[in-house]
Enzyme design. Structure first.
Site, PDB file in Angstrom:
ATOM      1  N   LYS A  21      -0.744   0.660  15.757  1.00  0.00           N
ATOM      2  CA  LYS A  21      -2.031   0.166  15.550  1.00  0.00           C
ATOM      3  C   LYS A  21      -2.816   0.068  16.647  1.00  0.00           C
ATOM      4  O   LYS A  21      -4.087   0.439  16.839  1.00  0.00           O
ATOM      5  CB  LYS A  21      -2.217  -1.145  14.723  1.00  0.00           C
ATOM      6  CG  LYS A  21      -1.580  -0.912  13.174  1.00  0.00           C
ATOM      7  CD  LYS A  21      -1.516  -2.348  12.553  1.00  0.00           C
ATOM      8  CE  LYS A  21      -2.626  -3.304  12.613  1.00  0.00           C
ATOM      9  NZ  LYS A  21      -2.253  -4.670  11.979  1.00  0.00           N
ATOM     10  N   GLU A  41     -11.802   6.286  12.387  1.00  0.00           N
ATOM     11  CA  GLU A  41     -13.119   5.115  12.015  1.00  0.00           C
ATOM     12  C   GLU A  41     -12.267   3.953  12.245  1.00  0.00           C
ATOM     13  O   GLU A  41     -12.835   3.061  12.883  1.00  0.00           O
ATOM     14  CB  GLU A  41     -13.331   5.559  10.684  1.00  0.00           C
ATOM     15  CG  GLU A  41     -14.393   4.301  10.158  1.00  0.00           C
ATOM     16  CD  GLU A  41     -15.570   4.330  10.810  1.00  0.00           C
ATOM     17  OE1 GLU A  41     -16.633   3.513  10.860  1.00  0.00           O
ATOM     18  OE2 GLU A  41     -16.013   5.554  11.813  1.00  0.00           O
ATOM     19  N   VAL A  47       4.273  -3.157   6.787  1.00  0.00           N
ATOM     20  CA  VAL A  47       5.726  -2.867   6.832  1.00  0.00           C
ATOM     21  C   VAL A  47       5.853  -3.031   5.282  1.00  0.00           C
ATOM     22  O   VAL A  47       5.703  -4.199   4.858  1.00  0.00           O
ATOM     23  CB  VAL A  47       6.487  -3.903   7.871  1.00  0.00           C
ATOM     24  CG1 VAL A  47       8.053  -3.805   7.372  1.00  0.00           C
ATOM     25  CG2 VAL A  47       6.293  -3.640   9.088  1.00  0.00           C
ATOM     26  N   ARG A  78      -1.944   3.602   8.675  1.00  0.00           N
ATOM     27  CA  ARG A  78      -3.142   4.637   7.743  1.00  0.00           C
ATOM     28  C   ARG A  78      -4.245   4.732   8.663  1.00  0.00           C
ATOM     29  O   ARG A  78      -4.650   3.672   9.284  1.00  0.00           O
ATOM     30  CB  ARG A  78      -3.353   3.710   6.523  1.00  0.00           C
ATOM     31  CG  ARG A  78      -4.501   4.729   5.474  1.00  0.00           C
ATOM     32  CD  ARG A  78      -4.722   4.163   4.188  1.00  0.00           C
ATOM     33  NE  ARG A  78      -3.296   4.020   3.395  1.00  0.00           N
ATOM     34  CZ  ARG A  78      -2.887   2.968   2.425  1.00  0.00           C
ATOM     35  NH1 ARG A  78      -4.061   2.301   2.172  1.00  0.00           N
ATOM     36  NH2 ARG A  78      -1.988   3.228   1.954  1.00  0.00           N
ATOM     37  N   GLU A 140       5.671   6.296   8.669  1.00  0.00           N
ATOM     38  CA  GLU A 140       4.886   7.138   7.946  1.00  0.00           C
ATOM     39  C   GLU A 140       3.450   7.096   8.506  1.00  0.00           C
ATOM     40  O   GLU A 140       2.900   5.821   8.293  1.00  0.00           O
ATOM     41  CB  GLU A 140       4.785   7.115   6.497  1.00  0.00           C
ATOM     42  CG  GLU A 140       3.978   8.433   5.715  1.00  0.00           C
ATOM     43  CD  GLU A 140       3.984   7.836   4.428  1.00  0.00           C
ATOM     44  OE1 GLU A 140       4.510   8.767   3.544  1.00  0.00           O
ATOM     45  OE2 GLU A 140       3.748   6.896   3.974  1.00  0.00           O
ATOM     46  N   GLU A 155      -6.124   4.135  -7.326  1.00  0.00           N
ATOM     47  CA  GLU A 155      -4.940   4.563  -8.235  1.00  0.00           C
ATOM     48  C   GLU A 155      -3.535   3.855  -8.043  1.00  0.00           C
ATOM     49  O   GLU A 155      -2.729   3.768  -8.770  1.00  0.00           O
ATOM     50  CB  GLU A 155      -4.764   6.157  -7.459  1.00  0.00           C
ATOM     51  CG  GLU A 155      -4.101   6.958  -8.678  1.00  0.00           C
ATOM     52  CD  GLU A 155      -2.477   7.174  -8.051  1.00  0.00           C
ATOM     53  OE1 GLU A 155      -1.558   7.970  -8.812  1.00  0.00           O
ATOM     54  OE2 GLU A 155      -2.317   6.482  -7.016  1.00  0.00           O
TER      55      GLU A 155
END
Length: 268
Positions: A21, A41, A47, A78, A140, A155
């Site tokens: 991060k 952005e 975890v 992400r 990931e 979703e």
């Protein structure tokens, strides 16, 4: 397996998430300090919870002693982008890094899932050094636009609510929403250059204003002529009120020279 042992197992993954991060966020900060557009952005990470790890292992028939070897998203990062084009740039940045090794890549943007899910996934090897020693783990990295992330978050919540059996009508609406979100991304890409110019101008204005205020504050500390500083402050407010950025930029450069004469720029 005891909870305490699980916590010990997850320590390297927690450290990896925090380190990754920081590393990706630094790309954002460096670009903005240089007055450049950042393809990233912002960055989030997590975890996987123990309950979710066990649920995934059960679903995929993974023995407990093979969880770390076969579950690749215990550590998850992400990366969110403004534009679809930025995703390729972020992928290229990750490929060029020496502190992580790519194991696998899956392009769910060119190869959209049936549900409408879009994202670019990368599995990387990353080395961490904890109090328990060095360890190479898998993480990931998901790279997607803000609109893709909004859709995916909704979703995911619905999948959880309906235990991965979303009613057909809702699924149809979700698929339509995914297409609408992607169309939004395409429209934003068309006016991308104008958006970036506006954002860069905003960053530049913010930087100039911050420099001016910092110099005025420092001059208050070192300048004996209070009236001169007050005059400078009034001139700044007048230019700010008129909203003429070109004049503000010239004023800032003149103020820089004055502050340098008083050796006031290095003050905190």
């Amino acid at each position: 397996m005891e909870i305490q042992l699980w916590r010990q197992i997850l320590i390297p993954y927690q450290q990896a998430v925090e380190e990754l991060k920081v590393k990706f966020a630094s790309i954002v900060h460096e670009n903005r300090r240089l007055g450049q557009y950042s393809p990233i952005e912002y960055v989030t990470g997590r975890v996987k919870k123990i309950s979710n790890i066990l649920e995934k292992a059960k679903k995929k028939n993974i023995p407990l002693n093979e969880i770390e070897a076969k579950i690749e998203d215990i550590a998850g990062i992400r990366i969110l982008c403004q534009f679809v084009e930025d995703i390729d740039k972020v992928v290229a940045i990750i490929r060029s890094r020496k502190d992580m090794e790519i194991k696998d890549e899956i392009d769910y943007i060119s190869n959209t899932k049936r549900s409408g899910y879009r994202s670019y996934h990368m599995i990387v090897y990353y080395d961490v050094h904890t109090a328990l020693g060095a360890k190479r783990i898998k993480a990931e990295i998901q790279i997607r636009t803000l609109s893709m992330n909004f859709w995916a978050t909704i979703e995911h919540s619905l999948q959880y609510k309906y235990e991965h059996n979303i009613p057909e009508e809702i699924q149809k609406r979700l698929t339509n929403a995914a297409e609408a979100a992607f169309k939004l991304d395409q429209e934003m890409s068309i006016i991308r250059n104008e958006i970036i110019k506006a954002q860069n101008l905003f960053q530049l204005k913010s930087s100039v204003i911050a420099d001016i205020l910092n110099n005025i504050q420092n001059l208050h500390k070192v300048c004996n002529d209070i009236k001169e500083v007050e005059h400078i402050q009034e001139e700044f407010y007048d230019l700010w009120d008129k909203g003429n950025f070109e004049q503000l930029d010239k004023f800032n450069k003149r103020l820089d020279m004055l502050a340098a004469g008083y050796k006031a720029q290095s003050l905190i």
